[in-house]
Write a protein that holds these residues in place. Structure first.
Motif, PDB file in Angstrom:
ATOM      1  N   ARG A  63      10.382 -35.198  26.093  1.00  0.00           N
ATOM      2  CA  ARG A  63      11.634 -34.761  25.486  1.00  0.00           C
ATOM      3  C   ARG A  63      11.909 -33.285  25.752  1.00  0.00           C
ATOM      4  NH1 ARG A  63      10.127 -34.496  19.074  1.00  0.00           N
ATOM      5  NH2 ARG A  63       8.302 -33.164  19.332  1.00  0.00           N
ATOM      6  N   VAL A  64      13.143 -32.939  25.527  1.00  0.00           N
ATOM      7  CA  VAL A  64      13.563 -31.552  25.664  1.00  0.00           C
ATOM      8  C   VAL A  64      13.962 -31.070  24.278  1.00  0.00           C
ATOM      9  CG1 VAL A  64      15.300 -30.011  26.648  1.00  0.00           C
ATOM     10  CG2 VAL A  64      14.405 -31.902  28.015  1.00  0.00           C
ATOM     11  N   LEU A  65      13.339 -29.990  23.812  1.00  0.00           N
ATOM     12  CA  LEU A  65      13.672 -29.461  22.495  1.00  0.00           C
ATOM     13  C   LEU A  65      14.441 -28.165  22.645  1.00  0.00           C
ATOM     14  CD1 LEU A  65      10.344 -30.003  20.515  1.00  0.00           C
ATOM     15  CD2 LEU A  65      12.439 -31.373  20.428  1.00  0.00           C
ATOM     16  N   PHE A  66      15.625 -28.133  22.027  1.00  0.00           N
ATOM     17  CA  PHE A  66      16.441 -26.929  22.051  1.00  0.00           C
ATOM     18  C   PHE A  66      16.511 -26.401  20.628  1.00  0.00           C
ATOM     19  CE2 PHE A  66      20.970 -25.566  21.421  1.00  0.00           C
ATOM     20  CZ  PHE A  66      20.804 -24.297  21.933  1.00  0.00           C
ATOM     21  N   ASN A  67      15.953 -25.230  20.420  1.00  0.00           N
ATOM     22  CA  ASN A  67      15.791 -24.681  19.068  1.00  0.00           C
ATOM     23  C   ASN A  67      15.131 -25.697  18.132  1.00  0.00           C
ATOM     24  OD1 ASN A  67      16.953 -22.313  19.867  1.00  0.00           O
ATOM     25  ND2 ASN A  67      19.001 -22.839  19.105  1.00  0.00           N
ATOM     26  N   GLY A  68      14.177 -26.433  18.692  1.00  0.00           N
ATOM     27  CA  GLY A  68      13.436 -27.399  17.885  1.00  0.00           C
ATOM     28  C   GLY A  68      14.081 -28.765  17.775  1.00  0.00           C
ATOM     29  N   GLN A  69      15.338 -28.897  18.246  1.00  0.00           N
ATOM     30  CA  GLN A  69      16.035 -30.190  18.159  1.00  0.00           C
ATOM     31  C   GLN A  69      16.060 -30.872  19.535  1.00  0.00           C
ATOM     32  OE1 GLN A  69      17.347 -31.555  15.272  1.00  0.00           O
ATOM     33  NE2 GLN A  69      16.238 -29.820  14.344  1.00  0.00           N
ATOM     34  N   PRO A  70      15.789 -32.180  19.590  1.00  0.00           N
ATOM     35  CA  PRO A  70      15.811 -32.857  20.891  1.00  0.00           C
ATOM     36  C   PRO A  70      17.233 -32.934  21.484  1.00  0.00           C
ATOM     37  CG  PRO A  70      15.328 -34.420  19.124  1.00  0.00           C
ATOM     38  CD  PRO A  70      15.312 -33.059  18.507  1.00  0.00           C
ATOM     39  N   VAL A  71      17.321 -32.731  22.784  1.00  0.00           N
ATOM     40  CA  VAL A  71      18.602 -32.826  23.480  1.00  0.00           C
ATOM     41  C   VAL A  71      18.749 -34.238  24.035  1.00  0.00           C
ATOM     42  CG1 VAL A  71      20.008 -31.959  25.389  1.00  0.00           C
ATOM     43  CG2 VAL A  71      18.472 -30.408  24.177  1.00  0.00           C
ATOM     44  N   THR A  72      19.783 -34.944  23.627  1.00  0.00           N
ATOM     45  CA  THR A  72      19.960 -36.308  24.133  1.00  0.00           C
ATOM     46  C   THR A  72      21.287 -36.483  24.854  1.00  0.00           C
ATOM     47  OG1 THR A  72      20.786 -36.893  21.959  1.00  0.00           O
ATOM     48  CG2 THR A  72      18.510 -37.437  22.428  1.00  0.00           C
ATOM     49  N   ARG A  73      22.212 -35.566  24.609  1.00  0.00           N
ATOM     50  CA  ARG A  73      23.511 -35.684  25.268  1.00  0.00           C
ATOM     51  C   ARG A  73      24.054 -34.286  25.521  1.00  0.00           C
ATOM     52  NH1 ARG A  73      26.926 -37.530  20.031  1.00  0.00           N
ATOM     53  NH2 ARG A  73      25.151 -38.864  19.686  1.00  0.00           N
ATOM     54  N   PRO A  74      25.065 -34.165  26.383  1.00  0.00           N
ATOM     55  CA  PRO A  74      25.605 -32.833  26.669  1.00  0.00           C
ATOM     56  C   PRO A  74      26.089 -32.152  25.403  1.00  0.00           C
ATOM     57  CG  PRO A  74      26.466 -34.427  28.237  1.00  0.00           C
ATOM     58  CD  PRO A  74      25.700 -35.198  27.211  1.00  0.00           C
ATOM     59  N   THR A  75      25.786 -30.871  25.276  1.00  0.00           N
ATOM     60  CA  THR A  75      26.241 -30.102  24.121  1.00  0.00           C
ATOM     61  C   THR A  75      26.855 -28.796  24.605  1.00  0.00           C
ATOM     62  OG1 THR A  75      25.217 -28.450  22.680  1.00  0.00           O
ATOM     63  CG2 THR A  75      23.733 -29.890  23.850  1.00  0.00           C
ATOM     64  N   PRO A  76      27.848 -28.294  23.898  1.00  0.00           N
ATOM     65  CA  PRO A  76      28.469 -27.024  24.310  1.00  0.00           C
ATOM     66  C   PRO A  76      27.521 -25.829  24.208  1.00  0.00           C
ATOM     67  CG  PRO A  76      29.496 -27.895  22.298  1.00  0.00           C
ATOM     68  CD  PRO A  76      28.574 -28.936  22.799  1.00  0.00           C
ATOM     69  N   LYS A  77      26.368 -26.040  23.571  1.00  0.00           N
ATOM     70  CA  LYS A  77      25.415 -24.935  23.458  1.00  0.00           C
ATOM     71  C   LYS A  77      24.619 -24.747  24.748  1.00  0.00           C
ATOM     72  CE  LYS A  77      26.283 -23.648  19.401  1.00  0.00           C
ATOM     73  NZ  LYS A  77      26.901 -22.320  19.405  1.00  0.00           N
TER      74      LYS A  77
END
Lengths: 275, 534
Positions: A63-77
């Protein structure tokens, strides 16, 4: 501080006849405000890895964690700059920057204002109403960068952003990107760039992550400790030392494969005493 | 005009007829465009929809549509005058929808990955994706597809507005240009008026093509997003030929029949797709049989159908096949030879181009089916033996129909022979005929194959019309020359024998599909290698 954690990413592509292992257990982290460069031979899966980070592709495991949250779909962040720009040919430069803002629900007047501001920042003042067809490659990529930044993302992904441009244009745009990265007024300060150009990586990155040939694995990381702005240090020994180190790792990544295939061959032979 | 009016009262309706024909085509075109866009996008974006729709529509379009016409009329006749209007529109729709559908399908699938990915990464999903990405991307394909449909519409309209069904003459209550033309030629047998009317129809078609459509296409293609048009057209076909054709620029923009259709159709289906297609076709045949069940009891129907006229003619089926195929082959041979000469000359010499291009413009614009009665009347006056005149008319019509596909493909291919190849030829000293046989012809072979496929496809539709001349008075039997399609027409129009009609349709569809599998697909594969990547 860690912005992004890439944990045990594995990805296989299934074609008609065969399965191809593209990414094999990839692990690394990206610090906040870091400029990280992923380097590897073509076909090593670095672009796929970037797409997994962007949420465009799904990993088979890990998994990919971004600020501790998993990335599952495109996000504007987390936004992305594409090798072939990915501009909509039927929209002007301004509209191309506007569209993602519209998705976010920014009101019309506001988004025109923002889009203009960012086009100005990348040096495209006066080209707002030009269609991509009439822009040069470098200008198209400037639109691509403005579009990605206009969303005020925390992480900017770049997939070989300069490799379809001529060297002179690429040089100018590298400076532009570095200036944006160092600009404290902008919220986007974590950059991940995929490249197969070692000099470019050493010039731009804080850290270079080197990948092996298919299947892509991390073979090593090199911290680049050259003071910035680095363009002044391009003729110095340490620059070439870093370039050599990265190249050495890349070479090692190649030979590893050969050794492994030799190993697996010998393994087969020992398993099968008749041959 | 006043002179005509005193002789032929029907002429006074010319404005109404013109309007009703144009109106009919326009309305049907709008329906076809809406259908094509929605189903094209659906098939391109939804896997299950694509699995079901694509092979099904593909099969539907390989059946010559004109052959289905008697059946459609048979079904809708019960609704009275409205039914006739409806059946004309249904026929038109079936001739229009496929080109648009496959155009849209190809265009959506041809959207470059970098645009798809960037749109997704910036959150363009669902309706937003369709509005900002899909619709603009398919606009060029829709416009060119709609133009093809428009031309096809005129082609079929002429045939659809004047039909002899059983002992009745059937035409839409609001009339139409096709009806008027047929009435004047068949009933009044006046060549002069017929030719004047034909020129009038051709003028309307060419007028709309060169002015209205040219403008719409220019707006869709140039100025704002040129590259999309290219991308869209070259992305569709795997064939180099299709790509080459998209680069062809005459003085005015020309959009020949959809090349994407050919490549789409010849695409190899997966096993599942084949099964689904077969299942669908079977269920449709079942449905048709089921719906005519009320007219006749089932098993008996078939036996009945095969025992009623024109069943006795089925014995000579192999001969009929040979005759029809012979006509098509003869016309094809003539078109091929003439088109190669014309095409090469037009592509290499400006002088010839300035003669042939306008000729092409008009030739494409003339609704071929409208020529049928006129040519026949002319030839009959010349020869005096109706059967021979009809035989000749049939071949002339087929040639006039087939030749433009070949011509356009050949011109574009010759123009797109890579300079390198041409230079190599010159360095090696090829000149004149040797240059043509060693350099030009081999380079354009793929284009010739594509042109041939299109020619045969349209030829099948034309021949269904051209072997059978309806008569105007109930006492005189219609004139026909023996052949597959005249038997089909007889079964449909004269005897109302649906069983034999469907049987004949099946045979024609089988021949079309067999030729595709055995001849065209192989040739395409063989000559694809000849294409030089530039």
């Amino acid at each position: 501080m860690v912005a992004l954690e890439i944990e045990n990413i594995t990805k296989t592509f299934v074609t008609d006849q065969s399965k191809i292992l593209v990414l094999d257990n990839v692990n690394f982290t990206v610090g906040k405000d870091e400029f990280l460069c992923l380097v590897g031979p073509s076909g090593c899966g670095k672009s796929t890895l970037l797409r997994i980070i962007a949420g465009l592709e799904k990993a088979d495991s890990g998994r990919v964690l971004f600020n501790g949250q998993p990335v599952t779909r495109p996000t504007p962040k987390i936004t992305m700059v594409f090798q072939l720009f990915g501009l909509l040919p039927w929209k002007t430069a301004l509209e191309n920057v506007e569209v993602p803002l519209e998705v976010l629900g920014v009101p019309k007047q506001n988004r025109v204002h923002i889009a203009k501001e960012y086009l100005q920042m990348v040096g495209l003042e006066g080209f707002e109403n030009t269609y991509p067809h009439d822009l040069s490659g470098g200008m198209k990529q400037r639109v691509g960068i403005a579009r990605a930044l206009a969303l005020k993302p925390e992480i900017l992904l770049m997939d070989e952003p300069f490799s379809s441009l001529d060297e002179l244009t690429a040089k100018t745009l590298r400076d532009l990107v570095l200036n944006i990265w160092r600009n404290p007024a902008l919220p986007t300060n974590t950059f991940i760039m995929v490249s197969h150009n070692v000099e470019e990586a050493v010039l731009m990155a804080d850290r270079v992550v080197v990948m092996t040939q298919r299947p892509g694995r991390i073979i090593g990381e090199i911290e680049i400790d050259i003071p910035r702005p680095r363009s002044q240090h391009l003729r110095e020994k340490q620059y070439f030392k870093y370039v050599d180190e990265v190249v050495e790792l890349l070479e090692k990544g190649k030979t590893t494969i050969k050794d492994e295939s030799l190993l697996s061959l010998t393994a087969k032979r020992t398993n099968n005493p008749n041959t | 005009m006043t002179l005509f009016q005193s002789q032929y009262p029907v002429i006074s309706n010319l404005p109404l007829y013109t309007f009703s024909t144009i109106f009919r085509i326009t309305i049907t075109l709008m329906i076809a465009v809406l259908w094509g866009i929605s189903f094209g996008i659906l098939a391109a974006t939804n896997k299950i929809a694509s699995l079901i729709l694509t092979p099904f529509i593909d099969l539907l379009q390989s059946i010559p549509i004109l052959g289905c016409f008697p059946m459609v009329i048979g079904f809708l006749l019960a609704l009275g005058p409205l039914g006739i209007e409806l059946s004309v529109m249904v026929l038109l729709f079936t001739s229009m929808a496929w080109a648009i559908f496959f155009g849209v399908l190809g265009a959506v699938r041809g959207i470059p990955t970098n645009i798809v990915e960037s749109s997704r990464s910036f959150g363009l999903t669902g309706w937003r994706y369709i509005r900002h990405v899909v619709l603009p991307a398919i606009t060029p394909a829709v416009v060119s597809g709609a133009n093809l449909a428009w031309c096809d519409g005129w082609f079929f309209m002429i045939a659809a507005e004047y039909v002899q069904y059983g002992k009745e003459l059937i035409y839409p209550p609001s009339g139409g240009l096709g009806y008027l033309l047929a009435k004047i030629t068949y009933e009044y047998k006046d060549m002069t008026v017929a030719i004047v009317l034909l020129v009038f129809i051709t003028f309307i078609v060419v007028y709309f093509n060169t002015l209205t459509w040219h403008k719409i296409m220019e707006r869709a293609s140039t100025g704002t997003f040129k590259p999309v048009f290219r991308m869209d057209l070259s992305g569709v076909g795997k064939l180099g030929v299709a790509r080459a054709t998209s680069w062809l620029h005459f003085e005015r923009v020309h959009w020949p029949k959809s090349f994407s259709i050919v490549s789409q159709r010849l695409r190899k289906y997966t096993y599942i797709e084949k099964i689904i297609a077969v299942a669908l076709v079977l269920s449709i045949i079942f449905f048709i049989l089921f719906s005519i069940r009320d007219q006749f009891p089932t098993l008996e129907t078939i036996q009945n159908g095969f025992s009623q006229p024109p069943a006795e003619e089925l014995i000579s089926l192999p001969l009929l096949i040979a005759l029809t195929m012979g006509r098509l082959a003869a016309a094809y041979g003539i078109s091929l030879a003439v088109a190669i000469v014309m095409g090469v000359l037009a592509a290499e010499h400006k002088k010839f181009a300035s003669i042939f291009y306008p000729l092409y413009d008009i030739g494409q614009g003339v609704p071929i089916l409208a020529l049928f009665p006129v040519i026949f009347l002319g030839l009959n006056q010349l020869i005096g033996i109706p059967r021979i005149a009809l035989e000749l008319t049939c071949i002339v019509m087929l040639v006039l129909d087939m030749i433009w596909y070949m011509f356009l493909n050949i011109v574009s291919a010759v123009k797109n022979i890579p300079t390198e190849i041409d230079e190599v030829g010159r360095l090696l000293g090829f000149k004149g005929i040797k240059r043509i046989t060693h350099i030009v012809i081999p380079s354009i072979l793929p284009a010739i194959v594509t042109g041939s496929i299109l020619s045969w496809g349209t030829g099948w539709n034309t021949i269904i019309f051209a072997e059978y001349l309806p008569s105007t008075e109930p006492t005189i039997p219609p004139l026909s020359i023996p052949g597959l399609s005249s038997l089909l027409d007889k079964a449909g129009y004269e005897y109302g024998n649906t069983v034999i009609l469907i049987f004949m349709l099946g045979i024609i569809a089988a021949i079309v599909l067999l030729m595709e599998a055995l001849v065209w697909r192989r040739l395409l594969r063989k000559f694809e290698k000849y294409h030089v990547e530039v």
